[in-house]
Write a protein that holds these residues in place. Structure first.
Motif, mmCIF file in Angstrom:
data_model
loop_
_atom_site.group_PDB
_atom_site.id
_atom_site.type_symbol
_atom_site.label_atom_id
_atom_site.label_comp_id
_atom_site.label_asym_id
_atom_site.label_seq_id
_atom_site.Cartn_x
_atom_site.Cartn_y
_atom_site.Cartn_z
ATOM 1 N N THR A 215 14.479 -3.610 10.915
ATOM 2 C CA THR A 215 14.121 -3.350 9.520
ATOM 3 C C THR A 215 12.623 -3.195 9.287
ATOM 4 O O THR A 215 12.185 -3.000 8.163
ATOM 5 C CB THR A 215 14.671 -4.455 8.589
ATOM 6 O OG1 THR A 215 14.016 -5.686 8.872
ATOM 7 C CG2 THR A 215 16.164 -4.617 8.758
ATOM 8 N N GLY A 216 11.829 -3.304 10.337
ATOM 9 C CA GLY A 216 10.407 -3.009 10.225
ATOM 10 C C GLY A 216 10.224 -1.509 10.390
ATOM 11 O O GLY A 216 10.668 -0.931 11.375
ATOM 12 N N ARG A 217 9.579 -0.847 9.440
ATOM 13 C CA ARG A 217 9.519 0.618 9.418
ATOM 14 C C ARG A 217 10.925 1.179 9.589
ATOM 15 O O ARG A 217 11.225 1.942 10.507
ATOM 16 C CB ARG A 217 8.556 1.154 10.464
ATOM 17 C CG ARG A 217 7.121 0.721 10.201
ATOM 18 C CD ARG A 217 6.144 1.339 11.173
ATOM 19 N NE ARG A 217 4.806 0.810 10.960
ATOM 20 C CZ ARG A 217 3.801 1.508 10.445
ATOM 21 N NH1 ARG A 217 4.000 2.746 10.068
ATOM 22 N NH2 ARG A 217 2.620 0.958 10.290
ATOM 23 N N ILE A 218 11.782 0.772 8.683
ATOM 24 C CA ILE A 218 13.208 1.040 8.727
ATOM 25 C C ILE A 218 13.518 2.528 8.890
ATOM 26 O O ILE A 218 12.810 3.386 8.341
ATOM 27 C CB ILE A 218 13.868 0.490 7.436
ATOM 28 C CG1 ILE A 218 15.390 0.689 7.451
ATOM 29 C CG2 ILE A 218 13.259 1.116 6.195
ATOM 30 C CD1 ILE A 218 16.078 0.073 6.248
ATOM 31 N N THR B 98 4.092 14.418 2.695
ATOM 32 C CA THR B 98 2.812 14.780 3.305
ATOM 33 C C THR B 98 2.449 13.729 4.349
ATOM 34 O O THR B 98 3.222 12.802 4.629
ATOM 35 C CB THR B 98 1.710 14.840 2.231
ATOM 36 O OG1 THR B 98 1.490 13.508 1.716
ATOM 37 C CG2 THR B 98 2.121 15.762 1.095
ATOM 38 N N ASP B 99 1.258 13.841 4.900
ATOM 39 C CA ASP B 99 0.802 12.872 5.902
ATOM 40 C C ASP B 99 0.649 11.476 5.317
ATOM 41 O O ASP B 99 0.611 10.486 6.055
ATOM 42 C CB ASP B 99 -0.525 13.318 6.507
ATOM 43 C CG ASP B 99 -0.376 14.548 7.398
ATOM 44 O OD1 ASP B 99 0.759 14.840 7.804
ATOM 45 O OD2 ASP B 99 -1.399 15.208 7.656
ATOM 46 N N THR B 100 0.535 11.377 3.996
ATOM 47 C CA THR B 100 0.384 10.063 3.362
ATOM 48 C C THR B 100 1.720 9.459 2.952
ATOM 49 O O THR B 100 1.758 8.332 2.471
ATOM 50 C CB THR B 100 -0.522 10.167 2.120
ATOM 51 O OG1 THR B 100 0.058 11.075 1.175
ATOM 52 C CG2 THR B 100 -1.907 10.647 2.506
ATOM 53 N N GLY B 101 2.818 10.206 3.131
ATOM 54 C CA GLY B 101 4.134 9.650 2.838
ATOM 55 C C GLY B 101 4.919 10.468 1.836
ATOM 56 O O GLY B 101 4.484 11.536 1.391
ATOM 57 N N VAL B 102 6.093 9.965 1.490
ATOM 58 C CA VAL B 102 6.939 10.645 0.512
ATOM 59 C C VAL B 102 6.398 10.403 -0.896
ATOM 60 O O VAL B 102 5.726 9.398 -1.159
ATOM 61 C CB VAL B 102 8.405 10.158 0.595
ATOM 62 C CG1 VAL B 102 8.998 10.500 1.954
ATOM 63 C CG2 VAL B 102 8.518 8.658 0.324
ATOM 64 N N SER B 103 6.696 11.318 -1.796
ATOM 65 C CA SER B 103 6.232 11.195 -3.177
ATOM 66 C C SER B 103 7.340 10.751 -4.116
ATOM 67 O O SER B 103 7.077 10.428 -5.280
ATOM 68 C CB SER B 103 5.657 12.530 -3.666
ATOM 69 O OG SER B 103 6.631 13.557 -3.556
ATOM 70 N N THR C 3 0.818 -1.212 0.000
ATOM 71 C CA THR C 3 0.000 0.000 0.000
ATOM 72 C C THR C 3 0.849 1.258 0.000
ATOM 73 O O THR C 3 0.336 2.353 -0.213
ATOM 74 C CB THR C 3 -0.920 0.025 1.234
ATOM 75 O OG1 THR C 3 -0.116 -0.064 2.423
ATOM 76 C CG2 THR C 3 -1.887 -1.144 1.201
ATOM 77 N N SER C 4 2.154 1.103 0.256
ATOM 78 C CA SER C 4 3.039 2.262 0.306
ATOM 79 C C SER C 4 4.466 1.806 0.062
ATOM 80 O O SER C 4 4.841 0.683 0.401
ATOM 81 C CB SER C 4 2.947 2.945 1.676
ATOM 82 O OG SER C 4 3.922 3.965 1.808
ATOM 83 N N LEU C 5 5.269 2.694 -0.535
ATOM 84 C CA LEU C 5 6.710 2.443 -0.655
ATOM 85 C C LEU C 5 7.493 3.402 0.232
ATOM 86 O O LEU C 5 8.690 3.576 0.055
ATOM 87 C CB LEU C 5 7.160 2.596 -2.115
ATOM 88 C CG LEU C 5 6.677 1.521 -3.089
ATOM 89 C CD1 LEU C 5 7.299 1.719 -4.466
ATOM 90 C CD2 LEU C 5 6.973 0.120 -2.573
ATOM 91 N N ASP C 6 6.795 4.011 1.170
ATOM 92 C CA ASP C 6 7.455 4.839 2.177
ATOM 93 C C ASP C 6 7.782 3.925 3.353
ATOM 94 O O ASP C 6 6.885 3.446 4.042
ATOM 95 C CB ASP C 6 6.529 5.967 2.623
ATOM 96 C CG ASP C 6 7.195 6.947 3.582
ATOM 97 O OD1 ASP C 6 8.117 6.529 4.314
ATOM 98 O OD2 ASP C 6 6.799 8.116 3.603
ATOM 99 N N PRO C 7 9.055 3.649 3.608
ATOM 100 C CA PRO C 7 9.417 2.630 4.598
ATOM 101 C C PRO C 7 9.062 2.997 6.034
ATOM 102 O O PRO C 7 9.089 2.141 6.903
ATOM 103 C CB PRO C 7 10.930 2.507 4.423
ATOM 104 C CG PRO C 7 11.356 3.833 3.891
ATOM 105 C CD PRO C 7 10.235 4.285 3.000
ATOM 106 N N MET C 8 8.744 4.263 6.285
ATOM 107 C CA MET C 8 8.339 4.645 7.636
ATOM 108 C C MET C 8 6.828 4.624 7.799
ATOM 109 O O MET C 8 6.323 4.798 8.903
ATOM 110 C CB MET C 8 8.883 6.027 7.973
ATOM 111 C CG MET C 8 10.400 6.093 7.992
ATOM 112 S SD MET C 8 10.986 7.704 8.519
ATOM 113 C CE MET C 8 12.700 7.645 7.973
#
Length: 521
Positions: A169-172, A185-190, A50-55
């Motif tokens: 490495t979880g939420r690296i 943004t609040d939804t992650g990096v672009s 659902t996301s490629l933002d690791p945080m």
């Protein structure tokens, strides 16, 4: 007094050892032929991301994919100990409040810019704010850069486990360009820009992710060990296809359509093991029965949770779920054997079914026949099969359950809706540090808010000797088997089929590493 840091590494100041030429991956899959560079490795994943933002996501499929894209200051060796990655050395103060990192120089981001201290400062500030581990243990910390090659994290309270937390490495704790973080943004990096051996090429939602070799990658040196040591992108591309059907992943791996079929069903183990075309690789994970402690039958009812622990025969449950004894170990430890943070405390209460004791605890709990809402899924067959066995065992001591079967995506949503369930099975990779498991956090599945846990976690982080820290982990596991926030079922092997045309397939304690893979000719 013996310094605690000697448990974390050989000395409190650890300098990455230089071994000269970069080594290939230490994968265990057998192969034949001559390793060559180039080509594309196709990996069939069991779920989409659902996301490629690791945080922003802790999903295994995202974590394992992004391991080739993003890197952190420190990482984990195969045994779970800490090693440098983007840091070339680090120092922890005697009071465990100040973490000083000397950065590797000449490291390039995928956008061609050189990594600077300001990028690391921005990244670690974001990790502390967004990640469950960072916000739990480093809130109030400052991140600064006294010079161009140094970053300092100063915590207001002791965090003796801090290096483990940052290596998880979880939420690296991914290091990204400050410019990317400033636009997030609040939804992650672009923009998906890291320092890893592979760079982002494309993401087609619900279809695939493609990563391409990063020509300017700067590898750490030393023998590959878990996620530490040398990393080298031999292949031109890594293509991760989302293939939710297990039979398709299996047949695709056997036919050569995929070099790797990730997360197969246990029922496919014998077929994969018998194949001359693939090797079976496994990732050890833990499976646990989680209780909803925010509302419902298990809220403030320690006796009822203890009754269920006294009821369950983990040997029967794990066998029902995994079928083959090669695929599970009845081990109730919070950490695997051989890990530096392993404790043996409290294990006399694990897998010790006692019907008479269980019935007595049921009576003391005040339970009067209410039906327990038990969520499960057939998307992971072992979860369903184990749920059925647990239902039968609880019935024998007078506890009624209603099993509700959901698809995995729906179950994940309901997991964080306290009015939807009482009990469920889930699986986890081993945490870098046992106090960091999601199921121990107030915001994690099960909503653990017991003040005793926080007291024990603080004592572990305040420890200044190995003996004090060991005592803390013993207290933690004793608390686990007394308070029973959840119940360990077993340590099990998540299996994948890897083509024998592949070499360099690597693994650590938190899933596979794909960056050292090389194809054979």
């Amino acid at each position: 007094m013996k310094r605690l840091g000697k448990r974390i590494a050989t000395t409190m100041t650890v300098v990455a050892m230089m071994f000269g030429a970069a080594a290939c991956g230490s994968g265990s899959s057998s192969s034949s032929g001559t390793p060559t560079d180039g080509g594309t490795v196709h990996v069939a994943l069991n779920a989409s991301v659902t996301s490629l933002d690791p945080m922003m996501t802790g999903a295994y499929v995202a974590r394992d994919t992004m391991r080739s894209l993003y890197e952190s200051l420190v990482t984990l060796k195969k045994d779970g100990s800490v090693a440098p990655l983007l840091a070339k050395s680090y120092d922890v103060s005697k009071d465990n409040k100040t973490f000083t990192f000397k950065l590797r120089t000449g490291v390039k981001f995928h956008n061609g810019k050189t990594m600077k201290a300001e990028d690391v400062v921005a990244s670690m500030q974001r990790w502390i704010k967004l990640s469950q581990i960072g916000s739990t243990f480093f809130t109030g910390s400052t991140v600064s850069s006294p010079d161009a090659d140094t970053v300092v994290i100063a915590s207001p309270k002791p965090v003796s486990t801090g290096l483990y937390d940052m290596a998880d490495t979880g939420r690296i704790a991914a290091i990204m360009p400050k410019s990317v973080i400033d636009k997030a943004t609040d939804t992650g990096v672009s923009e998906y820009i890291g320092t890893g051996p592979f760079k982002f090429t494309s993401w087609k939602k619900d279809t695939s992710i493609v990563l391409s070799k990063f020509a300017d990658y700067s590898s750490p040196t030393g023998t590959s060990d878990g996620y530490s040591g040398a990393r080298k992108a031999h292949v031109d591309k890594l293509e991760f296809d989302f293939v939710t059907d297990g039979t398709t992943r299996m047949t695709g791996a056997l036919s050569g359509q995929y070099e790797i079929g990730y997360s197969l069903a246990d029922s496919q183990y014998a077929q994969a093991k018998a194949s001359s075309d693939v090797s079976v690789e496994s990732d050890t994970m833990l499976e646990t029965l989680i209780f909803n402690k925010k509302q419902g039958l298990f809220k403030d009812n320690q006796k009822l949770r203890q009754a269920i622990l006294a009821t369950l025969d983990m040997s029967k449950i794990a066998k029902a779920g995994h079928q083959n004894a090669d695929l599970y170990t009845t081990d109730g430890g919070l950490m695997p054997k051989g890990n530096p943070l392993r404790s043996e405390a409290g294990l006399d209460k694990y897998n010790a079914p006692d019907v008479a004791k269980a019935k007595q605890l049921v009576s003391e709990s005040g339970y009067s026949g209410q039906t327990i809402n038990f969520l499960t899924t057939k998307d992971y067959p072992y979860m369903y099969d184990e749920s059925m066995e647990i239902q039968n065992e609880l019935k024998a001591v007078g506890i009624a359950t209603n099993i509700q079967v959901l698809d995995w995506a729906t179950l994940l949503q309901k997991m964080f809706q306290p009015d939807q369930w009482d009990m469920l099975i889930s699986s986890y990779s081993f945490s870098a540090n046992p106090i960091c498991y999601s199921f121990f956090q107030a915001s994690g599945a099960g909503w653990n808010t017991d003040p005793q846990f926080l007291k024990i976690a603080d004592s572990i982080n305040a420890a200044t000797t190995e003996a004090d820290q060991k005592s803390g982990y013993d207290q933690l596991q004793n608390w686990f088997y007394d308070y029973v926030p959840n119940i360990m079922i077993s340590h099990y092997q998540q299996i994948s089929a890897v083509s024998k045309k592949v070499s360099g397939y690597g693994q650590g304690m938190q899933g596979p590493a794909y960056y050292n893979i090389q194809l054979q000719q």
